[in-house]
Design an enzyme around this catalytic site. Structure first.
Site, PDB file in Angstrom:
ATOM      1  N   TYR A   1      -2.933  -8.185  16.486  1.00  0.00           N
ATOM      2  CA  TYR A   1      -2.783  -7.230  15.384  1.00  0.00           C
ATOM      3  C   TYR A   1      -3.813  -6.113  15.500  1.00  0.00           C
ATOM      4  O   TYR A   1      -3.474  -4.929  15.517  1.00  0.00           O
ATOM      5  CB  TYR A   1      -2.901  -7.935  14.029  1.00  0.00           C
ATOM      6  CG  TYR A   1      -3.084  -6.981  12.877  1.00  0.00           C
ATOM      7  CD1 TYR A   1      -2.126  -6.014  12.591  1.00  0.00           C
ATOM      8  CD2 TYR A   1      -4.227  -7.028  12.079  1.00  0.00           C
ATOM      9  CE1 TYR A   1      -2.301  -5.132  11.537  1.00  0.00           C
ATOM     10  CE2 TYR A   1      -4.402  -6.155  11.028  1.00  0.00           C
ATOM     11  CZ  TYR A   1      -3.435  -5.200  10.758  1.00  0.00           C
ATOM     12  OH  TYR A   1      -3.618  -4.317   9.727  1.00  0.00           O
TER      13      TYR A   1
ATOM     14  N   ALA B   1       3.894  -1.222   9.525  1.00  0.00           N
ATOM     15  CA  ALA B   1       3.281  -2.076  10.555  1.00  0.00           C
ATOM     16  C   ALA B   1       3.519  -3.533  10.220  1.00  0.00           C
ATOM     17  O   ALA B   1       3.685  -3.905   9.061  1.00  0.00           O
ATOM     18  CB  ALA B   1       1.778  -1.823  10.641  1.00  0.00           C
TER      19      ALA B   1
ATOM     20  N   ASN C   1       6.295  -3.375  17.628  1.00  0.00           N
ATOM     21  CA  ASN C   1       6.425  -2.722  16.327  1.00  0.00           C
ATOM     22  C   ASN C   1       5.326  -1.684  16.088  1.00  0.00           C
ATOM     23  O   ASN C   1       5.608  -0.530  15.757  1.00  0.00           O
ATOM     24  CB  ASN C   1       6.395  -3.774  15.216  1.00  0.00           C
ATOM     25  CG  ASN C   1       6.767  -3.184  13.881  1.00  0.00           C
ATOM     26  OD1 ASN C   1       7.942  -3.020  13.578  1.00  0.00           O
ATOM     27  ND2 ASN C   1       5.781  -2.850  13.072  1.00  0.00           N
TER      28      ASN C   1
ATOM     29  N   PHE D   1       2.207   3.974   7.136  1.00  0.00           N
ATOM     30  CA  PHE D   1       1.801   2.645   6.702  1.00  0.00           C
ATOM     31  C   PHE D   1       2.629   1.544   7.356  1.00  0.00           C
ATOM     32  O   PHE D   1       2.309   0.374   7.196  1.00  0.00           O
ATOM     33  CB  PHE D   1       1.940   2.507   5.179  1.00  0.00           C
ATOM     34  CG  PHE D   1       1.034   3.399   4.390  1.00  0.00           C
ATOM     35  CD1 PHE D   1      -0.310   3.106   4.258  1.00  0.00           C
ATOM     36  CD2 PHE D   1       1.522   4.541   3.772  1.00  0.00           C
ATOM     37  CE1 PHE D   1      -1.151   3.924   3.515  1.00  0.00           C
ATOM     38  CE2 PHE D   1       0.697   5.361   3.028  1.00  0.00           C
ATOM     39  CZ  PHE D   1      -0.646   5.054   2.898  1.00  0.00           C
TER      40      PHE D   1
ATOM     41  N   LYS E   1      -3.141  -2.056  16.501  1.00  0.00           N
ATOM     42  CA  LYS E   1      -3.552  -0.925  15.665  1.00  0.00           C
ATOM     43  C   LYS E   1      -4.500  -0.005  16.441  1.00  0.00           C
ATOM     44  O   LYS E   1      -4.438   1.213  16.315  1.00  0.00           O
ATOM     45  CB  LYS E   1      -4.209  -1.426  14.377  1.00  0.00           C
ATOM     46  CG  LYS E   1      -3.246  -2.110  13.432  1.00  0.00           C
ATOM     47  CD  LYS E   1      -2.173  -1.173  12.918  1.00  0.00           C
ATOM     48  CE  LYS E   1      -2.332  -0.965  11.446  1.00  0.00           C
ATOM     49  NZ  LYS E   1      -1.331  -0.100  10.847  1.00  0.00           N
TER      50      LYS E   1
ATOM     51  N   ILE F   1       0.842  -1.207   0.000  1.00  0.00           N
ATOM     52  CA  ILE F   1       0.000   0.000   0.000  1.00  0.00           C
ATOM     53  C   ILE F   1       0.870   1.247   0.000  1.00  0.00           C
ATOM     54  O   ILE F   1       0.611   2.206  -0.725  1.00  0.00           O
ATOM     55  CB  ILE F   1      -0.968  -0.004   1.204  1.00  0.00           C
ATOM     56  CG1 ILE F   1      -1.930  -1.178   1.108  1.00  0.00           C
ATOM     57  CG2 ILE F   1      -1.748   1.313   1.274  1.00  0.00           C
ATOM     58  CD1 ILE F   1      -2.810  -1.372   2.339  1.00  0.00           C
TER      59      ILE F   1
END
Length: 179
Positions: free
Chosen positions: A152, A86, A103, A84, A156, A17
């Site tokens: 995950y 990640a 991370n 972006f 986020k 992306i």
């Protein structure tokens, strides 16, 4: 709106992306700086874009290391950031949750600290629909409850909350995409 008077930093700009965002920015005559660890991204798309556009710079680095991202802000006149970078594999996050929190959460915090230090107040963040967890209704919209079902999605969501607080406390202007 991000000004064309400075450069746009794209973290994770060598990923799928991110590299498409870099290309779109360059096509609109923005000057772009890519910051990527290349652990999951590929240098080849960046190299191809650099051959076509002279307004592209690349830094290999890790957001978990504050000095590396801070150095980019010291060297470049950054006016906005597209974030972006990640780790983004749900199954892997279940096996290695610490990697995802370190991370995605700590890396985002280092980015926000560098942005604040250098007075960069515009951010677009690539989040995920995984912050919603199991669908309570369809179609999912911004009012849908957030209840991540894996590390995950949780990482986020935690990064989103960091961004929200920096926005509230330090006038950071941001947009969060949950695709």
């Amino acid at each position: 709106m991000i000004s064309k008077k400075g450069k746009i930093l794209v973290t994770g700009g060598a990923g799928y992306i991110g590299s498409h965002a870099v290309k779109a920015l360059l096509e609109k005559n923005y000057e772009v700086v890519v910051f990527d660890s290349l652990k999951r991204g590929w240098k080849e798309p960046v190299d191809l874009l650099k051959k076509k556009y002279s307004s592209l710079d690349f830094y290999k680095g890790d957001l978990k290391i504050f000095s590396q991202i801070n150095k980019v802000f010291e060297k470049e006149k950054i006016t906005g950031v597209l974030h972006f970078a990640a780790l983004c594999l749900v199954n892997e996050s279940m096996e290695k949750p610490a990697d995802y929190f370190e991370n995605n959460v700590f890396g985002t915090l280092n980015l926000l600290k560098a942005m604040r230090r250098h007075q960069v107040l515009r951010l677009i963040f690539s989040s995920t629909c995984a912050v919603y967890g199991e669908n309570q209704y369809l179609p999912v919209d911004e009012k849908h409850p957030v209840n991540p079902g894996n590390p995950y999605g949780e990482s986020k969501r935690m990064a989103e909350l960091e961004i929200k607080w920096f926005g509230q406390l330090f006038d950071l202007k941001y947009i969060i995409f949950r695709y």
